[in-house]
Design a protein around this motif. Structure first.
Motif, PDB file in Angstrom:
ATOM      1  N   ASP A  75       0.812  -1.223   0.000  1.00  0.00           N
ATOM      2  CA  ASP A  75       0.000   0.000   0.000  1.00  0.00           C
ATOM      3  C   ASP A  75       0.842   1.268   0.000  1.00  0.00           C
ATOM      4  N   CYS A  76       1.985   1.245   0.668  1.00  0.00           N
ATOM      5  CA  CYS A  76       2.813   2.446   0.754  1.00  0.00           C
ATOM      6  C   CYS A  76       3.302   2.896  -0.624  1.00  0.00           C
ATOM      7  N   LYS A  77       3.479   1.967  -1.559  1.00  0.00           N
ATOM      8  CA  LYS A  77       3.870   2.357  -2.922  1.00  0.00           C
ATOM      9  C   LYS A  77       2.820   3.297  -3.514  1.00  0.00           C
ATOM     10  N   ARG A  78       1.561   2.978  -3.292  1.00  0.00           N
ATOM     11  CA  ARG A  78       0.456   3.802  -3.798  1.00  0.00           C
ATOM     12  C   ARG A  78       0.458   5.172  -3.119  1.00  0.00           C
ATOM     13  N   TYR A  79       0.713   5.204  -1.817  1.00  0.00           N
ATOM     14  CA  TYR A  79       0.751   6.480  -1.096  1.00  0.00           C
ATOM     15  C   TYR A  79       1.884   7.358  -1.625  1.00  0.00           C
ATOM     16  N   ILE A  80       3.037   6.738  -1.887  1.00  0.00           N
ATOM     17  CA  ILE A  80       4.177   7.487  -2.411  1.00  0.00           C
ATOM     18  C   ILE A  80       3.849   8.067  -3.781  1.00  0.00           C
ATOM     19  N   LEU A  81       3.256   7.249  -4.652  1.00  0.00           N
ATOM     20  CA  LEU A  81       2.896   7.740  -5.985  1.00  0.00           C
ATOM     21  C   LEU A  81       1.931   8.915  -5.889  1.00  0.00           C
ATOM     22  N   SER A  82       0.956   8.822  -5.010  1.00  0.00           N
ATOM     23  CA  SER A  82      -0.006   9.900  -4.816  1.00  0.00           C
ATOM     24  C   SER A  82       0.679  11.153  -4.273  1.00  0.00           C
ATOM     25  N   TYR A  83       1.574  10.970  -3.342  1.00  0.00           N
ATOM     26  CA  TYR A  83       2.323  12.078  -2.737  1.00  0.00           C
ATOM     27  C   TYR A  83       3.194  12.778  -3.783  1.00  0.00           C
ATOM     28  N   VAL A  84       3.932  11.985  -4.559  1.00  0.00           N
ATOM     29  CA  VAL A  84       4.790  12.560  -5.595  1.00  0.00           C
ATOM     30  C   VAL A  84       3.943  13.263  -6.657  1.00  0.00           C
ATOM     31  N   GLU A  85       2.845  12.652  -7.061  1.00  0.00           N
ATOM     32  CA  GLU A  85       1.969  13.265  -8.059  1.00  0.00           C
ATOM     33  C   GLU A  85       1.410  14.599  -7.568  1.00  0.00           C
ATOM     34  N   ALA A  86       1.057  14.682  -6.284  1.00  0.00           N
ATOM     35  CA  ALA A  86       0.562  15.947  -5.732  1.00  0.00           C
ATOM     36  C   ALA A  86       1.622  17.035  -5.872  1.00  0.00           C
ATOM     37  N   HIS A  87       2.872  16.684  -5.686  1.00  0.00           N
ATOM     38  CA  HIS A  87       3.966  17.649  -5.844  1.00  0.00           C
ATOM     39  C   HIS A  87       4.179  18.016  -7.311  1.00  0.00           C
TER      40      HIS A  87
END
Length: 198
Positions: A128-140
């Motif tokens: 799940d953390c991979k998805r959170y990271i992708l979302s976090y990076v995309e927000a940036h």
């Protein structure tokens, strides 16, 4: 019997104010605004800076000297950073028991604490953390904001799973890493899916 209570450096009003409002007031599928993202990171970084610069809070006992824990001195920000996509590489061995830390070095924010028995294989497959990271990076990226998410391993973890998980939980509670579910109610979960998950 040990207590799970950990004193807050933030007031109850701070915890209630902005964090949960994003989770409940944002229309489904909408992006986080740049100023909201910056404020969210600022609050997390501010808390973690106090943890990093202050002494560990320990429950004292009347009869025993408290045993020192690696959590008291382990600095996730000082570990050698590896690209968060490290797991795609070819490794000759499966790795060692370790604790790992997902850090945005640009913002000095510890995002996630995890544990594994095989450090070179932990993130293969679904996590799940991979998805959170992708979302976090995309927000940036959507706001042209700098971001540098890396992962660092502490390769001195106990081979015993229960011991590793106990240290992992101690670090999650100490640093209040926002991608760990134990801390979702504190920071909200803007990168987990846009709604408060329990």
């Amino acid at each position: 019997m040990a207590s799970d209570y950990q004193p807050s450096l933030l007031s109850d009003a701070d915890l209630r104010a902005a964090d949960l409002s994003w989770a409940y007031n944002r229309p489904a599928g909408s992006a986080m605004l740049a100023d909201e993202l910056q404020e969210w990171k600022r609050r997390v970084a501010q808390f973690q800076t106090t943890v990093r610069s202050g002494p560990a809070i320990a429950q004292g006992t009347l009869f025993d000297l408290a045993a020192s824990s690696p959590a008291d001195t382990l600095d996730p920000f000082g570990l050698p950073p590896r690209n968060a996509e490290f797991w795609r590489g070819q490794f000759q061995e499966s790795g060692v028991p370790a604790l790992y830390f997902v850090v945005d070095h640009e913002a000095a924010v510890l995002l996630y604490v995890g544990e594994t028995v095989k450090s070179n294989q932990r993130w293969k497959g679904v996590h799940d953390c991979k998805r959170y990271i992708l979302s976090y990076v995309e927000a940036h990226r959507s706001h042209d904001l700098p971001v540098a998410v890396n992962i660092g391993f502490w390769p001195h973890a106990d081979r015993d799973r229960k011991a590793r998980q106990a240290l992992e939980l101690e670090l999650i509670q100490r640093w209040r890493s926002p991608f760990n579910k134990e801390n979702w109610a504190i920071w909200s979960t803007p990168f987990v899916g846009g709604k408060l998950e329990t």
